[in-house]
Design a protein around this motif. Sequence first.
Motif, PDB file in Angstrom:
ATOM      1  N   PHE A   1       2.906   1.167   7.484  1.00 31.80           N
ATOM      2  CA  PHE A   1       3.349   2.151   8.340  1.00 31.80           C
ATOM      3  C   PHE A   1       4.470   2.673   8.272  1.00 31.80           C
ATOM      4  O   PHE A   1       5.696   2.665   8.816  1.00 31.80           O
ATOM      5  N   GLY A   2       4.394   3.624   7.065  1.00 31.68           N
ATOM      6  CA  GLY A   2       5.674   4.379   6.669  1.00 31.68           C
ATOM      7  C   GLY A   2       6.905   3.760   5.856  1.00 31.68           C
ATOM      8  O   GLY A   2       7.552   4.587   5.441  1.00 31.68           O
ATOM      9  N   VAL A   3       6.641   2.451   5.465  1.00 35.48           N
ATOM     10  CA  VAL A   3       7.675   1.881   4.674  1.00 35.48           C
ATOM     11  C   VAL A   3       7.476   1.854   3.278  1.00 35.48           C
ATOM     12  O   VAL A   3       6.240   1.158   2.808  1.00 35.48           O
ATOM     13  N   PRO A   4       7.984   2.530   2.262  1.00 38.45           N
ATOM     14  CA  PRO A   4       7.728   2.261   0.652  1.00 38.45           C
ATOM     15  C   PRO A   4       7.432   1.154   0.366  1.00 38.45           C
ATOM     16  O   PRO A   4       8.001   0.224   0.756  1.00 38.45           O
ATOM     17  N   MET A   5       6.557   0.892  -0.754  1.00 37.29           N
ATOM     18  CA  MET A   5       6.244  -0.402  -1.309  1.00 37.29           C
ATOM     19  C   MET A   5       7.575  -0.850  -1.842  1.00 37.29           C
ATOM     20  O   MET A   5       7.743  -2.239  -2.002  1.00 37.29           O
ATOM     21  N   GLY A   6       8.471  -0.211  -2.773  1.00 36.57           N
ATOM     22  CA  GLY A   6       9.893  -0.570  -3.068  1.00 36.57           C
ATOM     23  C   GLY A   6       9.861  -1.809  -4.081  1.00 36.57           C
ATOM     24  O   GLY A   6      10.772  -2.455  -3.865  1.00 36.57           O
ATOM     25  N   PHE A   7       8.828  -1.779  -4.921  1.00 38.56           N
ATOM     26  CA  PHE A   7       8.776  -2.802  -5.663  1.00 38.56           C
ATOM     27  C   PHE A   7       8.554  -4.377  -5.063  1.00 38.56           C
ATOM     28  O   PHE A   7       9.107  -5.245  -5.578  1.00 38.56           O
ATOM     29  N   GLY A   8       8.223  -4.522  -3.679  1.00 41.51           N
ATOM     30  CA  GLY A   8       8.389  -5.645  -2.827  1.00 41.51           C
ATOM     31  C   GLY A   8       8.770  -5.575  -1.940  1.00 41.51           C
ATOM     32  O   GLY A   8       8.599  -6.530  -1.017  1.00 41.51           O
ATOM     33  N   GLY A   9      10.045  -4.931  -1.372  1.00 40.07           N
ATOM     34  CA  GLY A   9      10.510  -5.056   0.025  1.00 40.07           C
ATOM     35  C   GLY A   9      11.808  -4.288  -0.249  1.00 40.07           C
ATOM     36  O   GLY A   9      12.514  -3.528  -1.166  1.00 40.07           O
TER      37      GLY A   9
ATOM     38  N   LEU B   1       7.063   1.988  -6.281  1.00 37.62           N
ATOM     39  CA  LEU B   1       6.411   0.905  -7.267  1.00 37.62           C
ATOM     40  C   LEU B   1       5.785  -0.184  -6.512  1.00 37.62           C
ATOM     41  O   LEU B   1       6.408  -0.856  -5.432  1.00 37.62           O
ATOM     42  N   HIS B   2       4.515  -0.549  -6.940  1.00 37.34           N
ATOM     43  CA  HIS B   2       4.007  -1.808  -6.520  1.00 37.34           C
ATOM     44  C   HIS B   2       4.548  -3.022  -7.185  1.00 37.34           C
ATOM     45  O   HIS B   2       4.763  -2.874  -8.231  1.00 37.34           O
ATOM     46  N   PRO B   3       4.731  -4.091  -6.350  1.00 37.49           N
ATOM     47  CA  PRO B   3       5.596  -5.423  -7.039  1.00 37.49           C
ATOM     48  C   PRO B   3       4.775  -5.849  -8.109  1.00 37.49           C
ATOM     49  O   PRO B   3       5.346  -6.697  -8.814  1.00 37.49           O
ATOM     50  N   PHE B   4       3.205  -5.758  -8.293  1.00 36.42           N
ATOM     51  CA  PHE B   4       2.500  -6.341  -9.126  1.00 36.42           C
ATOM     52  C   PHE B   4       1.866  -5.163 -10.131  1.00 36.42           C
ATOM     53  O   PHE B   4       1.117  -5.476 -10.886  1.00 36.42           O
ATOM     54  N   ALA B   5       2.529  -4.295 -10.221  1.00 43.82           N
ATOM     55  CA  ALA B   5       2.401  -3.233 -11.008  1.00 43.82           C
ATOM     56  C   ALA B   5       2.697  -3.856 -12.386  1.00 43.82           C
ATOM     57  O   ALA B   5       3.511  -4.685 -12.914  1.00 43.82           O
TER      58      ALA B   5
ATOM     59  N   TYR C   1       0.902  -1.275  -0.010  1.00 40.43           N
ATOM     60  CA  TYR C   1      -0.059   0.027  -0.145  1.00 40.43           C
ATOM     61  C   TYR C   1       0.664   1.253   0.006  1.00 40.43           C
ATOM     62  O   TYR C   1       1.902   1.341   0.568  1.00 40.43           O
ATOM     63  N   GLY C   2       0.503   2.353  -0.597  1.00 39.44           N
ATOM     64  CA  GLY C   2       1.089   3.465  -0.681  1.00 39.44           C
ATOM     65  C   GLY C   2       1.044   4.254   1.013  1.00 39.44           C
ATOM     66  O   GLY C   2       0.040   3.808   1.805  1.00 39.44           O
ATOM     67  N   THR C   3       2.097   4.731   1.259  1.00 45.49           N
ATOM     68  CA  THR C   3       2.172   5.293   2.488  1.00 45.49           C
ATOM     69  C   THR C   3       3.106   6.616   2.692  1.00 45.49           C
ATOM     70  O   THR C   3       3.872   6.724   1.660  1.00 45.49           O
TER      71      THR C   3
ATOM     72  N   SER D   1      13.569  -8.310  -1.986  1.00 43.93           N
ATOM     73  CA  SER D   1      13.539  -6.750  -1.487  1.00 43.93           C
ATOM     74  C   SER D   1      14.203  -5.962  -2.532  1.00 43.93           C
ATOM     75  O   SER D   1      15.381  -5.433  -2.631  1.00 43.93           O
ATOM     76  N   ALA D   2      13.295  -5.855  -3.653  1.00 43.95           N
ATOM     77  CA  ALA D   2      14.060  -5.192  -4.947  1.00 43.95           C
ATOM     78  C   ALA D   2      14.493  -3.818  -4.704  1.00 43.95           C
ATOM     79  O   ALA D   2      15.365  -3.471  -5.422  1.00 43.95           O
TER      80      ALA D   2
END
Length: 942
Positions: free
Chosen positions: A270-278, A514-518, A88-90, A737-738
């Motif tokens: 809780f404040g951690v970007p999606m980061g394409f999955g981690g 980036l969402h990992p399933f974009a 989720y966006g945060t 953790s991309a």
Amino acid sequence: MAHNPDLFADRHVGPDDTDLRQLLTVIGVDSLEDLAAKVVPAVIADPADGNGLEALPAALTEPEALAQLAELAEANTVATSMIGLGYYGTHTPAVLRRNILENPAWYTAYTPYQPEISQGRLEALLNFQTMVADLTGMEIAGASMLDEATAAAETMTLLRRASKSKSPKLLVDADLFPQTAAVIATRAEPLDIEVVTIDATAPLPEGDYFGLILQVPGASGRVVDCGPIIEAAHERGILVGVGLDLLAATLITPPGELGADACFGTTQRFGVPMGFGGPHAGYLSVHTKLARQLPGRLVGVSKDDDGNLAYRLSLQTREQHIRREKATSNICTAQVLLAIIAAMYASYHGPEGLTAIARRVHGHARAIASALGDALVHNDFFDTVLAQVPGRADAVVAAANERGINLWRVDADHVSIACDETTTDDDVAAVLAAFGVAEVAPAGPELSGRTSSFLTHPAFHNYRTETAMLRYLRELSDKDIALDRSMIPLGSCTMKLNAAAEMEPITWPGFANLHPFAPAEQTVGIRKLISTLEDMLVAVTGYDRVSLQPNAGSQGEYAGLLAIREYHRSRGDEQRDICLIPASAHGTNAASAVMAGLRVVVVASRESGDVDTDDLRAKIADHADRLAGIMITYPSTHGVFEDEIGDICAAVHDAGGQVYIDGANLNALVGLARPGRFGGDVSHLNLHKTFCIPHGGGGPGVGPIGVREHLAPFVPGHPLVDELSSTLTVSAAPYGSASILPITYAYIAMMGAEGLRRATLTAIASANYIARRLDEYFPVLYTGAQGFVAHECILDLRQITKETGVTVDDVAKRLADYGFHAPTMSFPVAGTLMVEPTESENLREIDAFCDAMIAIRGEIDRVASGEWTVDDNPLRGAPHTAECLVGEWDHPYSREIAVYPNGLPSGGARPKVWPAVRRIDGAYGDRNLICSCPSPEAFADA
């Protein structure tokens, strides 16, 4: 060679030319290449001009590398993500981004095995545990898991251990996130657990089951009342684990209050970007009765020598280097840095702020649901709305894409819309326009249910202003020793420079948001980075294929062993289930083998520390038809290049087995020898060691695997990414953790072939220098055939302890008074210290460490002479705090010796590091298990 300010290798490698000459003189070699010839066995050594690194492009400068990464980031399209499915966006508060994520005092810290100099990150982790326990309605939470899906898999095995049922069957809600279900299925099969998928809203099926896994809200967005389900399960002796969204938990009754036995999930939003999955911090919480079943790490409260409350890792007997194949999990790395961000996000917002965010998210979802009318599938939801649009799903998703929004196409007839903290009214209007709805209808009834209070501790109320928060973070970091203050000479852990230029890109929106399933067309840049990095690692290791999915070294071990197991099964050799593991191996090796469905057979070591090849051949003969393979660390865990590695690999291959070479010590091989060329079939690579991803206080880590071509079909796949077609899934995100992969990409790109080889040889030279300087004071336990060590050395204190009573613990704690983090204690040999300087420490720092160790030996001699007793001396009293100097002083050594053993800083000594607490009583903490924030009164009482 003169220092070149444009050459990144000259910034990364600590010793300059003058330092290097001194190192080589003490070691007794003429050059780094001379050292290579004497240290690395000729049968595996690559020539300097034919080591595979010639495939790498020329080294880039820092500006060039950042420009290249900026191009890759710009090639991505950062759309508004409303995909959901656990990501989720945060909004990361700027004070947290600047003072944690971008602060080396936090990201360069190591796992808090020396708690006296780790009180800051331990307190932050205790806040995390308290946050999770409060929100889930449980009493105990661990200090973070690798991600949500692996937390679910750990929940499965926890329920099985705790259950009284002998059944191997597990019930799993069909509304689990698909990636979570895939990881559970992968983990279950080797353990002979049968997964039975059910509709959680229907009556439970007949039969005997040990556990039930639910998810609230489900992947479809549906929120079910899990109270009756839990009650029905318990009536039949079925234990229940619930995947819970922590933001939703501010509004709905937490499963812990409804009787759930365990809760799991992620703290990403809780404040951690999606980061394409981690990376993101997963969590696992339980009621007190299951506390000792928790896998991974647990921070607890104990007391120090002065009776003050202090924090430490509790129940450390569960750590893998002790329990090996009997470990409850193979987890070694957690996600500490991300857990700290999540905990501080909760502290910054407090319970009222989190609830307000949840209500806003829920309000946007309600607005969408009301406008969709009859298309709405579920009436009870939190943030995710499922719409039925017969035959129109593709058109709706395409219309949303045109408006800059990504929705999730469930199937041809259904579309899912997930709201989050970043969702705006304009986003809602755009989504409805994509559905062809012109006006937003009044929102429907609000989700409710939670009546209990949460986050009541002052830690979640005292830091609401930026001033208060930044001072709190500074106060905590000042209690710790990280790489920004001192070398961390931990053998087997490779705490090397994490360059700022490598770290900078991870917060860029083009990677972080980036969402990992974009859609693939939106993630061209990150996918190119990933494929290029895979090629780089192929060149470095000599393997044919690399998978970046494993998001920790432990997951890499597991994935590599699964590949071996599946390869044998594909050939009809299902009986091959024996994994040979040397006695000196990392404890995670044995635990990983058991998780992969293999039986561990230990191979003895010789007195030299090498694998006993006679015992190896005997074990191979005993298990020839059942041999799956061997798992061996190279250079060995004893810090030595074993000459017989080629023979070991050949013997296993001749018996039909596969060779897994643990890449923990790859920092001693890069540019010198390639495991994929000297006998390995598979290796995991610790990117957080050899390739500069920071340790972050115990995570993040990345543990990709390299494999030979015949194992390529068995590397991890993912249910939501077509090109990752294997049915084995080990992490929640397709590429692990991309968002931190740019760190390794930048390191390799800036070092180039020559720089990588130079780094390896410098690390070996520095370790041998320490071995030479300290051997007469603390004997070096193992060396190779020509008297050299690899990139680390083991100092033997066992005779010293026998003669004086001074232990490795005493030396480790005393080093804190000298301003140093201790080396690795009692691994792989009890009563020893394993030292690894890495290539990024200069001679001044290395000499300062050696001088401190020599001075400590002088203090030990004063104990041996009787000047000081074994029970009252500066080693046994260490570490010394400023507070302990106040008042009476009844020790036979002076205050100055206690706290300024280097001399006063005004005289040119190292800056003083003041430990926050005295030596901590570990046994007291385990007997009195407190794993959430203690009350202020507890400190007053102490």
